[in-house]
Scaffold this active site. Structure first.
Site, short mmCIF file in Angstrom:
data_model
loop_
_atom_site.label_atom_id
_atom_site.label_comp_id
_atom_site.label_asym_id
_atom_site.label_seq_id
_atom_site.Cartn_x
_atom_site.Cartn_y
_atom_site.Cartn_z
N ALA A 1 -1.70 -1.94 0.98
CA ALA A 1 -1.00 -3.39 2.03
C ALA A 1 -0.33 -3.72 0.75
O ALA A 1 0.19 -3.71 -0.51
CB ALA A 1 -2.48 -4.25 1.58
N GLU B 1 -5.51 4.05 3.14
CA GLU B 1 -6.44 4.25 4.13
C GLU B 1 -6.56 3.75 5.16
O GLU B 1 -7.25 5.28 6.38
CB GLU B 1 -6.99 2.31 4.16
CG GLU B 1 -8.74 2.64 2.62
CD GLU B 1 -8.25 1.31 2.31
OE1 GLU B 1 -7.26 0.87 2.09
OE2 GLU B 1 -9.50 0.92 2.11
C1 LIG Z 1 -5.80 -2.66 1.63
C2 LIG Z 1 -5.99 -3.30 0.81
C3 LIG Z 1 -6.89 -3.56 0.55
C4 LIG Z 1 -5.33 -3.30 -0.57
C5 LIG Z 1 -4.26 -2.29 -1.23
O1 LIG Z 1 -3.50 -1.91 -0.13
S1 LIG Z 1 -3.80 -2.72 -2.60
C6 LIG Z 1 -1.99 -2.13 -2.80
C7 LIG Z 1 -2.32 -0.81 -3.56
N1 LIG Z 1 -0.99 0.57 -3.47
C8 LIG Z 1 -0.17 -0.35 -5.02
O2 LIG Z 1 -0.76 0.03 -6.05
C9 LIG Z 1 0.89 1.05 -5.15
C10 LIG Z 1 2.21 -0.29 -5.52
N2 LIG Z 1 3.12 1.13 -5.68
C11 LIG Z 1 3.18 1.66 -6.99
O3 LIG Z 1 2.57 1.68 -7.52
C12 LIG Z 1 4.78 2.24 -6.66
O4 LIG Z 1 5.98 1.10 -5.94
C13 LIG Z 1 4.81 3.96 -5.89
C14 LIG Z 1 3.78 4.47 -7.27
C15 LIG Z 1 4.32 3.66 -4.80
C16 LIG Z 1 6.47 4.27 -6.14
O5 LIG Z 1 6.97 3.60 -7.52
P1 LIG Z 1 8.82 3.84 -7.70
O6 LIG Z 1 8.36 3.58 -8.83
O7 LIG Z 1 9.29 4.86 -7.14
O8 LIG Z 1 8.89 2.28 -6.71
P2 LIG Z 1 9.14 0.75 -6.77
O9 LIG Z 1 10.49 0.33 -7.34
O10 LIG Z 1 7.62 0.65 -7.80
O11 LIG Z 1 8.76 0.55 -5.49
C17 LIG Z 1 9.98 -0.16 -4.51
C18 LIG Z 1 9.95 -0.92 -3.69
O12 LIG Z 1 9.00 -1.41 -2.88
C19 LIG Z 1 7.98 -2.31 -3.24
N3 LIG Z 1 6.75 -1.84 -3.67
C20 LIG Z 1 6.17 -0.73 -3.90
N4 LIG Z 1 4.70 -0.40 -3.60
C21 LIG Z 1 4.05 -1.97 -3.09
C22 LIG Z 1 3.34 -2.91 -2.08
N5 LIG Z 1 1.98 -1.64 -2.13
N6 LIG Z 1 3.51 -4.46 -1.85
C23 LIG Z 1 4.66 -4.59 -2.00
N7 LIG Z 1 5.86 -3.80 -2.44
C24 LIG Z 1 5.73 -2.91 -2.84
C25 LIG Z 1 7.99 -2.59 -5.12
O13 LIG Z 1 7.65 -3.70 -5.27
C26 LIG Z 1 9.71 -2.29 -5.15
O14 LIG Z 1 10.56 -3.34 -4.42
P3 LIG Z 1 11.28 -4.38 -5.62
O15 LIG Z 1 12.78 -3.03 -6.37
O16 LIG Z 1 11.60 -5.55 -4.20
O17 LIG Z 1 9.87 -4.65 -6.46
#
Ligand SMILES: CC(C)=CC(=O)SCCNC(=O)CCNC(=O)[C@H](O)C(C)(C)COP(=O)(O)OP(=O)(O)OC[C@H]1O[C@@H](n2cnc3c(N)ncnc32)[C@H](O)[C@@H]1OP(=O)(O)O
Length: 258
Positions: free
Chosen positions: A65, A112
């Protein structure tokens, strides 16, 4: 409807939905989920389509999400809007088969979403996890329930309580994915499997899907009774007559979805 967060294509009788927010690793924003539900609605209503493939990019199926979008929601926001609303579950309520083709990250809501599909084909690069606990929440789109049914209590508990991510090989070993294919072949293979399903009798495929899904919701005795009733129903279809006649006559069946 013009889509901004997904790409939609048809390949013969297969509908392909590609999540397309590359800069955010396909984070499932409200807009994306709304478009995804609309695309599933459209393919469900399209008589030409017999199977749907849902995929992301090479780097991410979906990283969950959209954390930035939901970070400041209040309890009242999420409770009153019933956040993780019905449209999140639209994939799970599709009557046509939906295959998840997963490469890269399938985390949180991404994992999910993949589990809402009928089965998951994984690229060798796929990574699955429920990391919500690491950001102070828990899975909210069925993760604690579906993951446990897929992989059993012990592994589901470990994944949900620690946020540990598993790779494609571990996901295959524990039954989360049906099989692994090289990343370069993922879409082609998913489209091939989907085309095979779409070439079969549509009503009978739907009955088979409904019957397997019932096994998650009922007792063995009730499930077997349900299966038998649907099995009997296949004998009311023209396609059962055609399928068995084609076998006897040593020719390809020509199913008419009747
Ligand atoms: C459905 C429900 C109820 C809940 C959920 O799903 S909660 C979300 C669960 N997911 C996570 O916690 C994963 C979050 N993401 C990460 O941990 C990392 O992004 C990664 C391990 C998947 C990849 O890491 P990496 O270093 O390769 O890349 P990033 O620089 O971290 O990400 C690139 C770019 O994407 C944005 N990003 C990634 N995931 C999300 C997200 N879930 N929501 C919003 N944005 C996301 C990340 O911020 C980055 O963007 P910016 O450089 O503009 O900050």
């Amino acid at each position: 409807m013009p889509y901004e967060n997904i790409l939609v294509e048809t390949h013969g009788q297969v509908g392909l939905i590609k999540l397309n927010r590359p800069k955010a690793l396909n984070a499932l924003s409200d807009a994306l989920v709304t478009e995804l539900a609309a695309a599933v609605d459209a393919f469900e209503a399209d008589d030409e389509i017999g199977c749907i493939v849902l995929t992301g990019s090479e780097r991410a199926f979906a990283a969950g999400a959209d954390i930035k979008e939901m970070a400041n929601h209040s309890y009242m926001d999420v409770y009153l809007s019933d956040f993780i609303t019905k449209k999140w579950g639209r994939v799970a309520t599709a009557r046509k088969p939906v295959i998840a083709a997963v490469a890269g990250y399938a985390l949180g809501g991404g994992c999910e979403l993949a589990m809402m599909c009928d089965f998951i084909l994984a690229a060798d690069t796929a990574k699955f996890g429920q990391p919500e606990i690491t950001i102070g929440t828990i899975p909210g789109a069925g993760g604690t329930q579906r993951l446990t049914r897929f992989v059993g209590k012990s592994k589901a508990m470990e994944m949900v309580l620690t946020g540990r991510t598993i790779d494609a090989a571990e996901a295959e070993r524990c039954g989360l994915v049906s099989r692994i294919v090289p990343a370069a072949d993922l879409i082609e293979e998913a489209l091939k499997v989907a085309a095979r399903i779409a070439s079969l009798s549509r009503p009978v495929v739907m009955m088979a899907k409904e019957s397997v899904n019932r096994s998650y919701e009922t007792t063995l005795e009730e499930g077997i009774r349900f299966e038998r009733r649907l099995f009997h129903s296949t004998f009311a279809t023209e396609d059962q007559k055609e399928g068995m006649a084609a076998f006897t006559e040593k020719r390809e069946a020509n199913f008419r979805n009747r």
